[in-house]
Motif scaffolding. Structure first.
Motif, PDB file in Angstrom:
ATOM      1  N   ILE A 161      39.085  38.577  26.730  1.00  0.00           N
ATOM      2  CA  ILE A 161      39.744  39.544  27.612  1.00  0.00           C
ATOM      3  C   ILE A 161      41.237  39.499  27.347  1.00  0.00           C
ATOM      4  CG2 ILE A 161      40.074  40.265  30.008  1.00  0.00           C
ATOM      5  CD1 ILE A 161      37.573  38.623  30.703  1.00  0.00           C
ATOM      6  N   ARG A 162      41.809  40.672  27.069  1.00  0.00           N
ATOM      7  CA  ARG A 162      43.216  40.735  26.689  1.00  0.00           C
ATOM      8  C   ARG A 162      43.966  41.638  27.651  1.00  0.00           C
ATOM      9  NH1 ARG A 162      43.082  40.909  20.134  1.00  0.00           N
ATOM     10  NH2 ARG A 162      45.121  40.021  20.514  1.00  0.00           N
ATOM     11  N   GLY A 163      45.205  41.291  27.900  1.00  0.00           N
ATOM     12  CA  GLY A 163      46.017  42.112  28.798  1.00  0.00           C
ATOM     13  C   GLY A 163      47.221  41.338  29.282  1.00  0.00           C
ATOM     14  N   GLU A 164      48.197  42.066  29.792  1.00  0.00           N
ATOM     15  CA  GLU A 164      49.410  41.439  30.303  1.00  0.00           C
ATOM     16  C   GLU A 164      49.087  40.558  31.505  1.00  0.00           C
ATOM     17  OE1 GLU A 164      52.275  44.448  31.216  1.00  0.00           O
ATOM     18  OE2 GLU A 164      52.281  45.288  29.184  1.00  0.00           O
ATOM     19  N   SER A 165      50.013  39.679  31.828  1.00  0.00           N
ATOM     20  CA  SER A 165      49.853  38.813  32.991  1.00  0.00           C
ATOM     21  C   SER A 165      49.759  39.654  34.264  1.00  0.00           C
ATOM     22  CB  SER A 165      51.047  37.858  33.086  1.00  0.00           C
ATOM     23  OG  SER A 165      50.943  37.036  34.214  1.00  0.00           O
ATOM     24  N   GLY A 166      48.771  39.315  35.095  1.00  0.00           N
ATOM     25  CA  GLY A 166      48.627  40.002  36.378  1.00  0.00           C
ATOM     26  C   GLY A 166      47.784  41.254  36.359  1.00  0.00           C
ATOM     27  N   THR A 167      47.177  41.578  35.212  1.00  0.00           N
ATOM     28  CA  THR A 167      46.382  42.814  35.147  1.00  0.00           C
ATOM     29  C   THR A 167      44.989  42.657  35.744  1.00  0.00           C
ATOM     30  OG1 THR A 167      45.821  42.194  32.869  1.00  0.00           O
ATOM     31  CG2 THR A 167      47.548  43.856  33.158  1.00  0.00           C
ATOM     32  N   GLY A 168      44.522  41.417  35.897  1.00  0.00           N
ATOM     33  CA  GLY A 168      43.207  41.204  36.490  1.00  0.00           C
ATOM     34  C   GLY A 168      42.173  40.672  35.517  1.00  0.00           C
ATOM     35  N   LYS A 169      42.623  39.884  34.540  1.00  0.00           N
ATOM     36  CA  LYS A 169      41.685  39.353  33.543  1.00  0.00           C
ATOM     37  C   LYS A 169      40.663  38.416  34.192  1.00  0.00           C
ATOM     38  CE  LYS A 169      45.060  37.798  30.880  1.00  0.00           C
ATOM     39  NZ  LYS A 169      46.240  38.359  31.587  1.00  0.00           N
ATOM     40  N   GLY A 170      41.126  37.629  35.164  1.00  0.00           N
ATOM     41  CA  GLY A 170      40.215  36.722  35.851  1.00  0.00           C
ATOM     42  C   GLY A 170      39.153  37.461  36.645  1.00  0.00           C
ATOM     43  N   VAL A 171      39.521  38.591  37.235  1.00  0.00           N
ATOM     44  CA  VAL A 171      38.552  39.392  38.004  1.00  0.00           C
ATOM     45  C   VAL A 171      37.491  39.966  37.072  1.00  0.00           C
ATOM     46  CG1 VAL A 171      38.274  41.392  39.519  1.00  0.00           C
ATOM     47  CG2 VAL A 171      40.268  39.927  39.758  1.00  0.00           C
ATOM     48  N   VAL A 172      37.906  40.410  35.890  1.00  0.00           N
ATOM     49  CA  VAL A 172      36.950  40.939  34.920  1.00  0.00           C
ATOM     50  C   VAL A 172      36.008  39.829  34.454  1.00  0.00           C
ATOM     51  CG1 VAL A 172      36.708  41.948  32.614  1.00  0.00           C
ATOM     52  CG2 VAL A 172      38.442  42.827  34.166  1.00  0.00           C
ATOM     53  N   ALA A 173      36.552  38.624  34.227  1.00  0.00           N
ATOM     54  CA  ALA A 173      35.710  37.489  33.827  1.00  0.00           C
ATOM     55  C   ALA A 173      34.657  37.201  34.893  1.00  0.00           C
ATOM     56  CB  ALA A 173      36.576  36.254  33.591  1.00  0.00           C
ATOM     57  N   ARG A 174      35.073  37.227  36.157  1.00  0.00           N
ATOM     58  CA  ARG A 174      34.125  36.975  37.244  1.00  0.00           C
ATOM     59  C   ARG A 174      33.104  38.098  37.367  1.00  0.00           C
ATOM     60  NH1 ARG A 174      38.634  34.221  39.616  1.00  0.00           N
ATOM     61  NH2 ARG A 174      39.522  36.146  40.438  1.00  0.00           N
ATOM     62  N   ALA A 175      33.534  39.329  37.075  1.00  0.00           N
ATOM     63  CA  ALA A 175      32.592  40.459  37.117  1.00  0.00           C
ATOM     64  C   ALA A 175      31.509  40.293  36.055  1.00  0.00           C
ATOM     65  CB  ALA A 175      33.347  41.768  36.915  1.00  0.00           C
TER      66      ALA A 175
END
Length: 448
Positions: A161-175
């Motif tokens: 998962i790639r993206g700037e800090s604070g974009t929600g990468k952790g939420v996507v991982a949990r999804a």
């Protein structure tokens, strides 16, 4: 805060000796009897020395009463007693001779491991309760993210998962985890940038007794705790080269060795990694292994920054507003047009996290304490753009309303498989009005 140890059993002089050791080691000693019902101990020390035969029923009852609290048995140095105690759920078995330092090392390792397991369980609950605000979006970019998540979730493929800090990468991982076949198993997260190399290695892979000074007992790492589940490696680009080689070995063989260990341990775990860096540049500069990059980059998901999906800002703001009004027990107050206009025109370099923190501040302090002029001054209207037209809050509100309306129409059309007459009935507007709104919102183009 002192850790609490419940001391049970044993002859008076033996118990006094143990209590003296615990007090010297700065533990709070709970008295037997009423402690079970008043204070929850971090650990139970059950002294069974001198009992012949040992009263195993007491250990059985204790495990039932204390639930997941670790129990250490102190007993005679007999193989059958050690085996019986461990089979009945004791976390460790100590026999004489031992001193305060031996006791300290055993207590520290068991309490730390128990808290680590509890932390993993808490993370699992958080992951399962995590709202899907990021994926129930109103932007084409995030709809594309949602599609990829749905496609990869049911597989065990490695995801980057790639993206700037604070974009929600952790939420996507949990999804991904929540929609996977492993959703009932552990979800373990570790930030590779938060720990130095030596600590990160022991956190990831664990260590054997005697691996280094202070390693008095074998400890499970995050990979061991994530067995059969999912491990999320955040900021993977910050991992040291030596650990990259060890991670590559796990990806290729499904095996790892603890720090100071000689034998490999099998592990069945799905790996999701995330980064806010440009990994290709790190590969070219030799800071990141190319073979590991290719192993991780099987499926890549890019999370766009918030400035590229401003149509989501009103929805996200409303979500966080309701969440924190409820969390802080505040009376709900909607955002004013001034705040919403500032939100729309601000570029949010900290992305969704910055928006969330700003909303939190609004809820706690009120709009008057949130430095709205500063937010407006940093917005796109003042970032070098020469716009002589007046700043119209009404126009901003109208634009937001149109975007929200188009999103509702799109969702209803998708639900009805683009049966326009049925959609018009659900939306309670005329068929002709629906056709006009589809054309005005450019929905026909986006659906093709």
């Amino acid at each position: 805060m002192k850790k609490k140890v419940l001391l049970l059993g044993g002859a008076w002089e033996k118990q006094a000796q143990l209590k003296s050791m615990l007090v010297r080691l700065k533990y709070a000693v709970l008295e037997s009897g009423r402690a079970i019902h008043s204070e929850a101990p971090d650990l139970v020390l059950l002294d069974m020395r001198g009992e012949e035969p040992p009263c195993w029923e007491r250990l059985h009852s204790l495990k039932q009463e204390q639930g997941e609290t670790p129990v250490i048995v102190v007993g005679e140095k007999k193989i059958d007693s050690i085996v019986t105690a461990m089979k009945m759920g004791a976390s460790n078995y100590m026999s004489e001779p031992f001193d305060a330092q031996d006791l300290k090392s055993v207590l520290m390792n068991i309490i730390d491991e128990h808290h680590l397991v509890s932390e993993i369980a808490a993370l699992n609950e958080i992951a399962k309760e995590q709202p899907s605000w990021l994926l129930s979006s109103s932007s084409p970019a995030m709809n594309e993210v949602k599609k990829i998540v749905e496609q990869v979730a049911g597989t065990d493929v490695t995801v980057l998962i790639r993206g700037e800090s604070g974009t929600g990468k952790g939420v996507v991982a949990r999804a991904i985890y929540l929609h996977s076949r492993r959703r009932e198993m552990p979800f373990v997260k570790i930030n590779c940038a938060a720990l130095p190399k030596e600590l990160l290695e022991s956190e990831l892979f664990g260590y054997e007794k005697g691996a280094f000074t202070g390693a008095y007992q074998r400890k499970a790492g995050k990979f061991g705790l994530a067995h059969e589940g999912t491990i999320f490696l955040d900021e993977i680009s910050e991992m040291h080269a030596s650990l990259q080689a060890k991670l590559l070995h796990v990806l290729e063989t499904g095996e790892f060795s603890r720090l100071g260990g000689e034998e490999n341990e099998k592990v069945n775990v799905r790996i999701i990694a995330a980064t806010s860096s440009h990994l290709e540049s790190a590969v070219r500069s030799g800071l990141f292994r190319d073979d590991l990059f290719y192993r991780l980059n099987v499926v890549a998901i890019r999370i766009p920054p918030l400035r590229e999906r401003k149509e989501e800002i009103p929805l996200l703001a409303e979500y966080f507003l309701r969440q924190y009004h409820h969390e802080y027990n505040k009376t709900y107050r909607p955002l004013t047009p001034e705040i919403l206009a500032a939100f729309i025109h601000y570029d949010w370099p900290g992305n969704v996290r910055e928006l969330e923190n700003f909303i939190k501040r609004v809820v706690i302090l009120g709009e008057e304490h949130c430095n709205l002029p500063l937010l407006l001054s940093k917005g796109t209207l003042s970032n070098g753009q020469t716009d002589s037209s007046p700043f119209s809050l009404k126009q901003v509100s109208r634009d937001v309303a149109k975007k929200l309306e188009s999103e509702v129409i799109r969702k209803v059309l998708n639900q009805t498989r683009w049966n326009r007459r049925k959609a018009a009935e659900i939306l309670k507007i005329s068929y002709r009005s629906l056709l006009y709104k589809i054309k005005e919102g450019g929905l026909e183009t986006s659906s093709s």
